[in-house]
Motif scaffolding. Structure first.
Motif, short mmCIF file in Angstrom:
data_model
loop_
_atom_site.label_atom_id
_atom_site.label_comp_id
_atom_site.label_asym_id
_atom_site.label_seq_id
_atom_site.Cartn_x
_atom_site.Cartn_y
_atom_site.Cartn_z
N ASN A 96 0.85 -1.19 0.00
CA ASN A 96 0.00 0.00 0.00
C ASN A 96 0.89 1.23 0.00
O ASN A 96 1.91 1.27 0.67
CB ASN A 96 -0.90 0.01 1.23
CG ASN A 96 -1.88 -1.13 1.22
OD1 ASN A 96 -2.44 -1.49 0.19
ND2 ASN A 96 -2.09 -1.73 2.37
N GLU A 98 0.89 5.70 0.00
CA GLU A 98 0.19 6.97 0.20
C GLU A 98 1.15 8.11 -0.08
O GLU A 98 2.33 8.02 0.20
CB GLU A 98 -0.30 7.10 1.65
CG GLU A 98 -1.32 6.08 2.07
CD GLU A 98 -2.69 6.29 1.44
OE1 GLU A 98 -3.01 7.45 1.11
OE2 GLU A 98 -3.41 5.31 1.29
N GLY A 99 0.64 9.21 -0.62
CA GLY A 99 1.42 10.42 -0.80
C GLY A 99 2.17 10.54 -2.10
O GLY A 99 2.97 11.46 -2.28
N GLU A 100 1.92 9.64 -3.04
CA GLU A 100 2.67 9.68 -4.29
C GLU A 100 2.25 10.81 -5.23
O GLU A 100 2.96 11.10 -6.18
CB GLU A 100 2.59 8.33 -5.00
CG GLU A 100 1.19 7.94 -5.41
CD GLU A 100 1.11 6.50 -5.90
OE1 GLU A 100 2.09 6.02 -6.50
OE2 GLU A 100 0.07 5.88 -5.69
N THR A 101 1.16 11.48 -4.94
CA THR A 101 0.74 12.59 -5.81
C THR A 101 1.57 13.84 -5.58
O THR A 101 1.87 14.57 -6.52
CB THR A 101 -0.76 12.92 -5.62
OG1 THR A 101 -1.00 13.18 -4.24
CG2 THR A 101 -1.63 11.77 -6.09
N VAL A 106 6.15 10.13 1.16
CA VAL A 106 5.52 8.93 0.61
C VAL A 106 5.65 7.82 1.64
O VAL A 106 6.74 7.54 2.14
CB VAL A 106 6.16 8.51 -0.73
CG1 VAL A 106 5.52 7.23 -1.24
CG2 VAL A 106 6.01 9.61 -1.76
N ASP A 109 3.50 0.84 2.91
CA ASP A 109 3.21 -0.19 3.90
C ASP A 109 3.40 -1.55 3.23
O ASP A 109 2.57 -1.98 2.44
CB ASP A 109 1.78 -0.04 4.41
CG ASP A 109 1.42 -1.04 5.49
OD1 ASP A 109 2.21 -1.97 5.75
OD2 ASP A 109 0.34 -0.90 6.08
N HIS A 116 9.05 5.24 5.07
CA HIS A 116 8.72 6.65 4.91
C HIS A 116 9.80 7.28 4.06
O HIS A 116 10.98 7.23 4.42
CB HIS A 116 8.68 7.37 6.27
CG HIS A 116 7.64 6.84 7.20
ND1 HIS A 116 6.34 7.29 7.18
CD2 HIS A 116 7.70 5.90 8.18
CE1 HIS A 116 5.65 6.66 8.12
NE2 HIS A 116 6.46 5.81 8.72
#
Length: 144
Positions: A96, A98-101, A106, A109, A116
């Motif tokens: 998983n 998050e934050g790739e935009t 980023v 998981d 991180h």
């Protein structure tokens, strides 16, 4: 090691439905091999200031946390992409992310390891190393 995910399967037998829980591991590879794969990938990606924390005794989220910096938004994104590709190639499945935009921070998981990837300014602001660092031996202990 993180607990396996629980799935419920329903079986139909002679007109009666029965349910059973089965466990599916989050990753097919051991946490040590998973961590080794991630650290190799980060080194290949020229990630900076790599810090590995053993958080297994502090949290049930994961066994290890890896915190790294990238030089720019583009470098942070490239590091994350490289880690994801290497995890998939190693048989760890799809992690998983998050934050790739925005690529300021980023989070990946990967089951037993959380990664991180920060830009340096964002990393300094959140200071996760301090929050997750092991307690010193002489720190006050909570007695319940």
């Amino acid at each position: 090691m993180r607990k396996a995910n629980l799935l419920t399967m329903t079986f139909e037998s002679e007109g009666a439905e029965k349910s059973a829980h089965i466990q599916v591991p989050a990753s097919e590879i051991l946490p040590e091999k998973l961590l080794e794969t991630i650290l190799t990938s980060l080194d290949d990606s020229k990630a900076e200031e790599i810090v590995t924390l053993d958080i297994g005794k502090k949290s049930s989220l994961a066994d290890h946390m890896v915190i790294v910096s990238g030089r720019s938004h583009r470098h942070v994104g490239a590091i994350a992409d490289h880690v994801l590709r290497d995890l998939k190639d190693a048989g760890a499945g799809n992690a998983n992310i998050e934050g790739e935009t925005t690529c300021d921070w980023v989070l990946i998981d990967a089951g037993d390891v959380i990664v991180h990837v920060f830009r340096p300014e964002v990393r300094a602001f959140y200071n996760l190393e301090k929050m997750w660092a092991p307690e010193p031996e002489d720190a006050p202990q909570l007695i319940s």
